[in-house]
Design a protein around this motif. Structure first.
Motif, PDB file in Angstrom:
ATOM      1  N   UNK A  70      -0.260   9.632 -14.648  1.00 56.80           N
ATOM      2  CA  UNK A  70      -0.647   9.107 -13.335  1.00 56.80           C
ATOM      3  C   UNK A  70      -0.901   7.612 -13.420  1.00 56.80           C
ATOM      4  N   UNK A  71      -1.610   7.187 -14.453  1.00 59.82           N
ATOM      5  CA  UNK A  71      -1.915   5.754 -14.568  1.00 59.82           C
ATOM      6  C   UNK A  71      -0.662   4.923 -14.818  1.00 59.82           C
ATOM      7  N   UNK A  72       0.146   5.390 -15.750  1.00 59.23           N
ATOM      8  CA  UNK A  72       1.368   4.605 -16.040  1.00 59.23           C
ATOM      9  C   UNK A  72       2.315   4.545 -14.847  1.00 59.23           C
ATOM     10  N   UNK A  73       2.501   5.690 -14.191  1.00 59.29           N
ATOM     11  CA  UNK A  73       3.400   5.709 -13.029  1.00 59.29           C
ATOM     12  C   UNK A  73       2.926   4.773 -11.928  1.00 59.29           C
ATOM     13  N   UNK A  74       1.628   4.696 -11.734  1.00 54.07           N
ATOM     14  CA  UNK A  74       1.088   3.825 -10.684  1.00 54.07           C
ATOM     15  C   UNK A  74       1.150   2.362 -11.100  1.00 54.07           C
ATOM     16  N   UNK A  75       0.869   2.082 -12.391  1.00 56.07           N
ATOM     17  CA  UNK A  75       0.857   0.691 -12.857  1.00 56.07           C
ATOM     18  C   UNK A  75       2.244   0.073 -12.770  1.00 56.07           C
ATOM     19  N   UNK A  76       3.260   0.849 -13.071  1.00 56.45           N
ATOM     20  CA  UNK A  76       4.639   0.304 -12.970  1.00 56.45           C
ATOM     21  C   UNK A  76       4.939  -0.132 -11.536  1.00 56.45           C
ATOM     22  N   UNK A  77       4.560   0.699 -10.550  1.00 54.45           N
ATOM     23  CA  UNK A  77       4.784   0.322  -9.148  1.00 54.45           C
ATOM     24  C   UNK A  77       3.959  -0.885  -8.768  1.00 54.45           C
ATOM     25  N   UNK A  78       2.726  -0.965  -9.296  1.00 53.76           N
ATOM     26  CA  UNK A  78       1.896  -2.141  -9.014  1.00 53.76           C
ATOM     27  C   UNK A  78       2.556  -3.398  -9.562  1.00 53.76           C
ATOM     28  N   UNK A  79       3.146  -3.304 -10.718  1.00 54.82           N
ATOM     29  CA  UNK A  79       3.842  -4.469 -11.294  1.00 54.82           C
ATOM     30  C   UNK A  79       5.038  -4.888 -10.435  1.00 54.82           C
ATOM     31  N   UNK A  80       5.797  -3.893  -9.962  1.00 58.65           N
ATOM     32  CA  UNK A  80       6.946  -4.224  -9.083  1.00 58.65           C
ATOM     33  C   UNK A  80       6.469  -4.936  -7.816  1.00 58.65           C
ATOM     34  N   UNK A  81       5.396  -4.440  -7.232  1.00 61.00           N
ATOM     35  CA  UNK A  81       4.858  -5.063  -6.009  1.00 61.00           C
ATOM     36  C   UNK A  81       4.309  -6.454  -6.298  1.00 61.00           C
ATOM     37  N   UNK A  91       0.839  -1.199   0.000  1.00 55.57           N
ATOM     38  CA  UNK A  91       0.000   0.000   0.000  1.00 55.57           C
ATOM     39  C   UNK A  91       0.873   1.249   0.000  1.00 55.57           C
ATOM     40  N   UNK A  92       1.921   1.202   0.840  1.00 55.52           N
ATOM     41  CA  UNK A  92       2.839   2.346   0.887  1.00 55.52           C
ATOM     42  C   UNK A  92       3.437   2.626  -0.491  1.00 55.52           C
ATOM     43  N   UNK A  93       3.936   1.575  -1.159  1.00 60.71           N
ATOM     44  CA  UNK A  93       4.562   1.770  -2.470  1.00 60.71           C
ATOM     45  C   UNK A  93       3.585   2.264  -3.523  1.00 60.71           C
ATOM     46  N   UNK A  94       2.375   1.662  -3.548  1.00 61.59           N
ATOM     47  CA  UNK A  94       1.411   2.034  -4.592  1.00 61.59           C
ATOM     48  C   UNK A  94       0.865   3.439  -4.356  1.00 61.59           C
ATOM     49  N   UNK A  95       0.468   3.745  -3.109  1.00 60.31           N
ATOM     50  CA  UNK A  95      -0.122   5.042  -2.805  1.00 60.31           C
ATOM     51  C   UNK A  95       0.882   6.156  -3.046  1.00 60.31           C
ATOM     52  N   UNK A  96       2.113   5.959  -2.642  1.00 55.49           N
ATOM     53  CA  UNK A  96       3.124   6.991  -2.864  1.00 55.49           C
ATOM     54  C   UNK A  96       3.433   7.149  -4.349  1.00 55.49           C
ATOM     55  N   UNK A  97       3.394   6.031  -5.073  1.00 53.61           N
ATOM     56  CA  UNK A  97       3.621   6.162  -6.515  1.00 53.61           C
ATOM     57  C   UNK A  97       2.513   6.961  -7.180  1.00 53.61           C
ATOM     58  N   UNK A  98       1.254   6.821  -6.682  1.00 52.54           N
ATOM     59  CA  UNK A  98       0.146   7.613  -7.209  1.00 52.54           C
ATOM     60  C   UNK A  98       0.377   9.100  -6.919  1.00 52.54           C
TER      61      UNK A  98
END
Length: 854
Positions: free
Chosen positions: A708-719, A663-670
């Motif tokens: 915003x979408x791409x930046x968040x999706x990349x972090x979601x993939x890493x997680x 959650x920390x990684x995804x929310x901060x990436x957003x």
């Protein structure tokens, strides 16, 4: 005819000369006690200790007679003679043992003098006293001699053997005999009883270990037997962790000052327990040591039954000071009817017994007179009995040596029986015509008898029974001044088997100075929390005590090494106990946890207020500038960032460990993607409003949403990759914090964790770079400056986070990460939205607004 007369005169002169030789030696040697029989057994006993001039040798008449000075009368040793007389009387009453023939005896008192032992041995062979070497003055006695019993010590037995071995006469030593003692070549060593030395060594060691006496002195006779004892028991003691404080050979306290009082006192003070190996006669001078050492509370352990009867000291003193000693003795049964026999003994019953007069005089304190050189009792009890004497002068119980004398007589009788049986069966002679066999013919029968083995036999030297039982006695000092031996335990020894020591602690009395039972050590045991520091040969007895290292303890005194506590326990400050570790984690009840929770909720509420303010003033230019939807997304993500810090607080569980980093990684990436999109809008929007630009605002808006979408999706993939490979999990840390078990979340894949942080750093750096380049663009609502400053704050927080996080442990590590989340989020919120709130609330009034739009 003349030749015949001359030859006759020569024969007469030779015979007359022999008679003169037998009668001319007027110096009396030790007189003997003789009783006739078909077979005669010699006995050489020690009833007293005398001081005698060295010039007296074998009683030759050219030597001046010097009276003997009696030093000690060991009255109890008279029981040895009674045991022999009692055994012979019983054998003579049984016609089946010796075919209706009788045993006689010829007994001598050799005192404790090797010279007298040799004299008496020669008297046995010559038939009279004084002895004549190589002459038989009384054939009726010497021709009947079949064996000899004696002597009481190794030195005396060796001198007896020197004489008897010349004539191959069997000798049975009723006291221990050291094989290696001999001072020259001996043709024959005496038969002896099993010594049980191995059992004795082990019994002493087990007794010392039972009382934890590990600093012990040794006192031994000054002969090879003492040397052998020191060598053997020292090795065993060291193997069992017992040290020899000192070794002393008798005489321990000789006259002449060979050992000074100062050295003696120092040894007694430093050594509480002393083992004395030997019999009473071995340590006659040790009595002074016992009395001297009593004031220091020394405990004596003896290896045989000590008799301190009629010593040249006040009886009350010796019994008082010797009380508390412990004694080992081979378990022996009482001789049947021997006590009744002792009760019947009286000088009138044995008028020819030359020894009973002196014994009776000492026991009953009778006066005596000499008539024609013979000692006669005067004013004695008419019906006196040995059973009426107190324990300090006579003990009716059979002593170990008396038991052996009795057994030796029966062994000789059994050998005679077997030898006579062979002669009867072979020759078919009348039993009444049988003569005494030559002494050497008894050797084969004695070798295979039950007495023991001839120590010259290599394959049977010093064999012991497979099982040996030792009785342990304790000397008690009675108020009346008498001493009593109380059996307080026993030791059972079996070869290649378990040894068993049993003691009755309630019966043991170690004297007035040793209550409770004392310790005997070179140094007191190390206290709890300390260990022994070994330095020298006797390090396990004499050592230094050093504190245990941190984290290690000793829970017993005198331990050699400290040990670490189990992982779930820790050592207390005294290092003597392991205490359960406290379970630690950042909980909501902790002060730090309460502060962080309050900060997170407050900042979340503050974010919600700003969001509400922006929604309320959504139509104002300052809200509409740079895409108000991105502002809403950024405020919501910041609010979630504040809330996600709450997941880090509380006991780690599998769900929370997985969710909090994700959650920390995804929310901060957003949030950072929204900031990047805002930065992008600042640059692109300026170019879109230039004349001739083909960019449309709707294209800019869609492009920012894509960022915003791409930046968040990349972090979601890493997680997602992190969860699929090595996700976080609950773990414990027992080493980082002393006395605590830290519950934490193991991040699993460290690479994935730092990849998440690295990606956030990349977004922040990119936003910082673009904002920095666009900070001077001429736009009234240019957010580049606020974004630049907020990214500087964000990057500063997370750059300082990494070294702080790596150097922290336990609660601090979690608190650092929470603080970094709150600080970086608060930096974004404050730097980007507080200026706008200021404009909305304070500078957006009617007049101000008109002036602003103009």
């Amino acid at each position: 005819m003349e030749l015949l007369i001359a030859f006759s005169l020569l024969i007469i002169l030779t015979v007359f000369q022999e008679q003169i030789s037998c009668l001319s030696l007027s110096v009396p040697a030790s007189p003997g006690y003789y009783q006739d029989g078909h077979f005669v057994i010699g006995g050489l006993f020690s009833l007293r200790v005398t001081a005698r001039d060295n010039r007296i040798k074998f009683g030759f008449n050219d030597t001046m007679t010097i009276p003997e000075a009696v030093i000690v009368n060991l009255t109890k040793n008279y029981q040895h003679i009674l045991a022999m007389v009692f055994a012979i009387e019983k054998i003579n009453k049984d016609p089946n043992i010796l075919f209706n023939m009788s045993l006689g005896f010829y007994l001598f008192n050799v005192d404790f003098s090797e010279t007298k032992a040799m004299e008496s041995s020669m008297a046995l062979l010559s038939g009279g006293s004084p002895p004549i070497p190589n002459y038989s003055c009384r054939p009726e006695k010497t021709d009947k001699l079949v064996a000899v019993i004696g002597g009481i010590s190794t030195g005396i037995s060796a001198q007896i053997s020197r004489v008897l071995s010349l004539y191959n006469v069997p000798q049975i030593s009723y006291a221990p005999f050291a094989v290696s003692h001999g001072t020259g070549v001996q043709l024959q060593s005496p038969y002896q009883f099993p010594g049980h030395t191995v059992a004795l060594y082990q019994g002493i060691i087990q007794l010392l270990l039972y009382f934890t006496w590990i600093w012990v002195g040794l006192v031994v006779p000054d002969d090879m037997r003492g040397e052998f004892f020191i060598k053997e028991i020292t090795e065993e003691m060291i193997n069992h962790g017992i040290c020899v404080a000192f070794t002393e050979k008798d005489p321990v306290f000789p006259s002449g000052g060979e050992i000074g009082w100062q050295e003696l006192i120092v040894r007694l003070i430093l050594t509480r327990v002393v083992v004395a190996f030997g019999d009473t006669h071995d340590f006659l001078k040790l009595v002074s040591l016992i009395i001297s050492g009593a004031i220091f509370g020394n405990i004596w352990i003896t290896t045989s039954d000590w008799y301190t009867t009629l010593l040249p000291f006040k009886q009350n003193r010796i019994y008082t000071y010797f009380g508390g000693a412990l004694s080992f003795s081979v378990h022996l049964d009482e001789i049947l009817a021997f006590k009744d026999f002792q009760r019947s003994v009286h000088p009138r019953k044995y008028p020819h017994d030359i020894f009973i007069q002196r014994v009776w005089s000492n026991l009953f304190e009778c006066s005596h007179v000499y008539e024609h050189g013979v000692r006669k009792l005067n004013q004695c009890e008419q019906n006196g009995s040995l059973s009426t004497r107190s324990l300090n002068v006579w003990d009716m119980n059979t002593s170990p040596l008396s038991y052996k004398v009795h057994a030796a007589v029966y062994a000789i009788a059994q050998a005679l029986h077997e030898e006579l049986s062979l002669r009867v069966n072979r020759d078919s002679l009348d039993k009444g015509e049988l003569q005494a066999p030559l002494p050497w013919k008894l050797h084969p029968f004695l070798k295979k008898g039950q007495l023991g083995t001839n120590i010259n036999e290599e394959n049977t030297v010093n064999q012991e029974d497979s099982a040996t039982k030792l009785d342990i006695f304790n000397y008690h000092s009675l108020q009346s001044g008498t001493k009593a031996q109380v059996k307080v335990g026993e030791f059972m020894f079996e070869f290649h088997s378990v040894q068993h020591l049993s003691l009755n602690d309630e019966l043991i009395n170690l004297g007035i100075y040793n209550n409770p039972i004392p310790l005997s050590a070179c140094k007191q045991s190390c206290l709890l929390g300390f260990r022994k520091k070994q330095e020298d040969l006797y390090a396990f007895c004499c050592y230094d005590c050093v504190p245990c290292p941190a984290g290690e303890i000793t829970n017993e005194t005198g331990m050699d090494q400290c040990f670490k506590c189990p992982e779930d326990q820790y050592a207390n400050k005294q290092r003597n106990q392991c205490l359960p570790k406290i379970i630690a984690f950042l909980s909501h009840e902790d002060t730090l946890g309460v502060v962080l929770v309050s900060m997170a909720i407050s900042l979340s509420a503050f974010s919600a207020m700003i969001l509400g303010l922006f929604i309320h003033y959504r139509d104002t230019p300052i809200v509409r500038a740079n895409n108000r939807n991105l502002s809403y997304i950024l405020l919501v993500s910041l609010m979630l960032c504040f809330f996600c810090s709450l997941i880090f607080i509380g006991q780690p569980r599998t769900v929370t460990c997985v969710l909090r980093q994700m959650i920390f990684g995804v929310v901060f990436s957003v949030a950072l993607s929204a900031v990047l999109a805002k930065t992008f809008i600042v640059v692109v929007a300026f170019k879109a409003i230039k004349p001739g630009s083909t960019l449309q605002m709707w294209m800019v808006t869609r492009l920012s949403n894509a960022i915003v979408c791409c930046g968040s999706i990349i972090q979601v993939c890493i997680c997602a990759v992190w969860l699929g490979t090595y996700p976080p999990f609950p773990d414990v840390d027992m080493q980082s914090e002393y006395g605590q078990i830290i519950l934490l979340c193991n991040e699993g894949s460290t690479l994935a964790f730092y990849s998440v942080l690295g990606y956030l750093g990349f977004l922040a750096s990119l936003s910082l770079l673009i904002a920095f380049l666009a900070r001077r663009l001429p736009d009234t609502f240019n957010e580049a400056k606020t974004i630049t400053f907020s990214m500087l704050v964000f990057c500063s927080v997370w750059i300082s986070f990494i070294p702080t996080y790596l150097s922290s442990t336990g609660k601090t590590m979690v608190a650092v990460e929470i603080f970094s989340i709150l600080a970086s989020s608060a930096g974004l919120l404050g730097c980007m939205f507080l200026p706008k709130c200021y404009v909305i609330l304070l500078r957006s009034g009617g007049h101000s607004r008109k002036k602003f739009f103009k």
